[in-house]
Design a protein around this motif. Structure first.
Motif, short mmCIF file in Angstrom:
data_model
loop_
_atom_site.label_atom_id
_atom_site.label_comp_id
_atom_site.label_asym_id
_atom_site.label_seq_id
_atom_site.Cartn_x
_atom_site.Cartn_y
_atom_site.Cartn_z
N THR A 36 0.83 -1.21 0.00
CA THR A 36 0.00 0.00 0.00
C THR A 36 0.86 1.26 0.00
O THR A 36 0.57 2.23 -0.71
N PHE A 72 -8.25 1.42 -6.65
CA PHE A 72 -7.10 0.67 -6.14
C PHE A 72 -7.40 -0.83 -6.24
O PHE A 72 -8.12 -1.38 -5.43
N HIS A 73 -6.85 -1.47 -7.27
CA HIS A 73 -7.13 -2.89 -7.47
C HIS A 73 -6.51 -3.76 -6.40
O HIS A 73 -7.12 -4.73 -5.93
N GLY A 74 -5.28 -3.45 -6.00
CA GLY A 74 -4.56 -4.31 -5.07
C GLY A 74 -3.92 -5.49 -5.79
O GLY A 74 -3.94 -5.59 -7.01
N GLY A 115 -7.18 -0.20 1.47
CA GLY A 115 -7.80 0.99 0.90
C GLY A 115 -7.90 2.13 1.89
O GLY A 115 -7.71 3.30 1.53
N ASN A 155 -11.74 0.31 -3.46
CA ASN A 155 -11.05 -0.97 -3.70
C ASN A 155 -12.06 -2.11 -3.53
O ASN A 155 -13.26 -1.88 -3.52
N ASP A 156 -11.58 -3.34 -3.46
CA ASP A 156 -12.43 -4.52 -3.26
C ASP A 156 -13.49 -4.62 -4.36
O ASP A 156 -14.68 -4.75 -4.10
N GLY A 210 -17.19 -2.67 -5.15
CA GLY A 210 -16.21 -1.73 -4.62
C GLY A 210 -16.57 -1.24 -3.23
O GLY A 210 -17.74 -1.16 -2.87
#
Length: 367
Positions: free
Chosen positions: A74, A97-99, A117, A130-131, A354
């Motif tokens: 991160t 933010f995909h990660g 996130g 994210n998510d 998300g």
């Protein structure tokens, strides 16, 4: 429906484990997309080696051993955000933010990405989405691929049918019909197996223009066995974890012959996938890192019998397309618009997704 424009920044760290792409766009999350710039941040070998053992990990950040690596991941993303702000000027309104995906098994109801996130929002002062995949999985979908809706938005003026092939760690296709109908699915290995082979045998993280593969001789009986895998006959929608084909790695071969075999395996997997699209297009456009592998591109054209060209022929940026997509998807998430459809992931109904992490200020749309 008219929606406000956002300066949205997408961050993508793919299963090739090569680094982070950051792309800034102006978008309404629908038809308006204007690229504003992009950057990448390669992973050093040490951090790449810390990520690789986590692949296949089912607990993700719930495991205390994973947590410090997630924090480091991160913080590296935050550093890239700061760099692209300096480059482009002005704060983004929103970050997608995909990660980093560690495990993807929709049949188990699991898709695991790490990347904090809330921490990224605090570090950057910018709201973060994210998510992206969890709600799709929960609603019966594959959780992937999520980029096809973005491909369709960009391809509005292309002759149809159009076919976009993304070669990242895993390869996937988006087929777009004359009235905008979609078919999208993962097709097989992309760069991941080739990159792992190169790192193991040469110390390099990828095969550049495909030079090592070009020196080798593919093991055709091995490739025939690979193509007998049940995944290739499975009808879409379908998706893959990057290590599903780990047992197909030809450890018995030399470095050059192994690179050639894995490269032709990837091309043949793509050719198998084209049996599942409703109608073949006149050309195949390729995005992702795999388009830089000249040997792979040549073999794809040969086994598919389609002119195969990088998406730069369309004035798209093939290095940044996936990061752009997650910026666009973040705006759609904020608006509650679908990120996936039955024809892209097999989800039961159009599904948004998300998780929004707010920074110190509310989201403010750009004019």
């Amino acid at each position: 429906m008219s929606l406000p424009f956002y300066r949205a920044l997408g961050l993508m760290s793919g299963t090739s484990l090569d680094g982070i792409d950051a792309a800034l766009i102006e978008t309404d999350g629908q038809d308006h997309v204007r690229p504003l710039g992009g950057m990448d941040l390669p992973y050093d070998l040490s951090f790449r080696n810390s990520l690789r053992p986590l692949l296949g990990h089912k607990k993700g950040s719930a495991d205390p051993l994973v947590k410090p690596i997630e924090e480091e991941l991160t913080r590296r993303h935050a550093s890239l955000v700061e760099a692209i702000i300096r480059k482009t000027g002005g704060l983004p309104d929103l970050i997608g933010f995909h990660g980093q995906t560690l495990y993807h098994a929709p049949t188990e109801g699991l898709t695991i990405q790490i990347g904090d996130g809330a921490l990224l929002a605090r570090l950057t002062g910018i709201p973060v989405v994210n998510d992206f995949r969890r709600l799709d999985i929960k609603a019966g979908g594959q959780g992937a691929p999520l980029v096809p809706l973005y491909h369709r938005a960009l391809a509005a003026t292309l002759p149809k049918p159009a076919l976009i092939l993304n070669i990242g760690g895993v390869a996937n296709v988006t087929w777009i019909g004359a009235t905008g109908e979609l078919s999208a699915f993962d097709v097989g290995p992309g760069n991941a197996l080739i990159d792992d082979w190169m790192l193991r045998h040469t110390g390099q993280g990828f095969d550049g223009s495909g030079a090592l593969a070009a020196q080798g001789t593919p093991d055709h009986p091995w490739i025939k066995t690979f193509l007998a895998h049940a995944f290739f006959s499975q009808k879409p929608p379908k998706s893959l974890d990057r290590d599903v084909f780990a047992l197909a790695v030809p450890h018995h071969l030399t470095a050059a012959d192994g690179a050639a075999t894995l490269t032709l395996m990837t091309a043949q997997g793509i050719a198998q996938a084209l049996r599942h699209v409703p109608r073949l297009p006149e050309r195949l456009f390729v995005t992702g890192g795999g388009r830089r592998n000249d040997t792979l591109m040549h073999w794809i054209a040969e086994v598919t019998a389609l002119p195969t060209e990088p998406v730069e022929k369309l004035n798209w940026n093939g290095d940044m397309l996936e990061a752009e997509a997650f910026a666009w998807l973040a705006v759609r998430s904020v608006h509650g618009l679908p990120l996936s459809l039955p024809e892209t992931t097999g989800v039961q109904y159009p599904t948004t997704g998300g998780s929004l992490h707010r920074a110190h200020e509310e989201i403010t749309a750009s004019v």
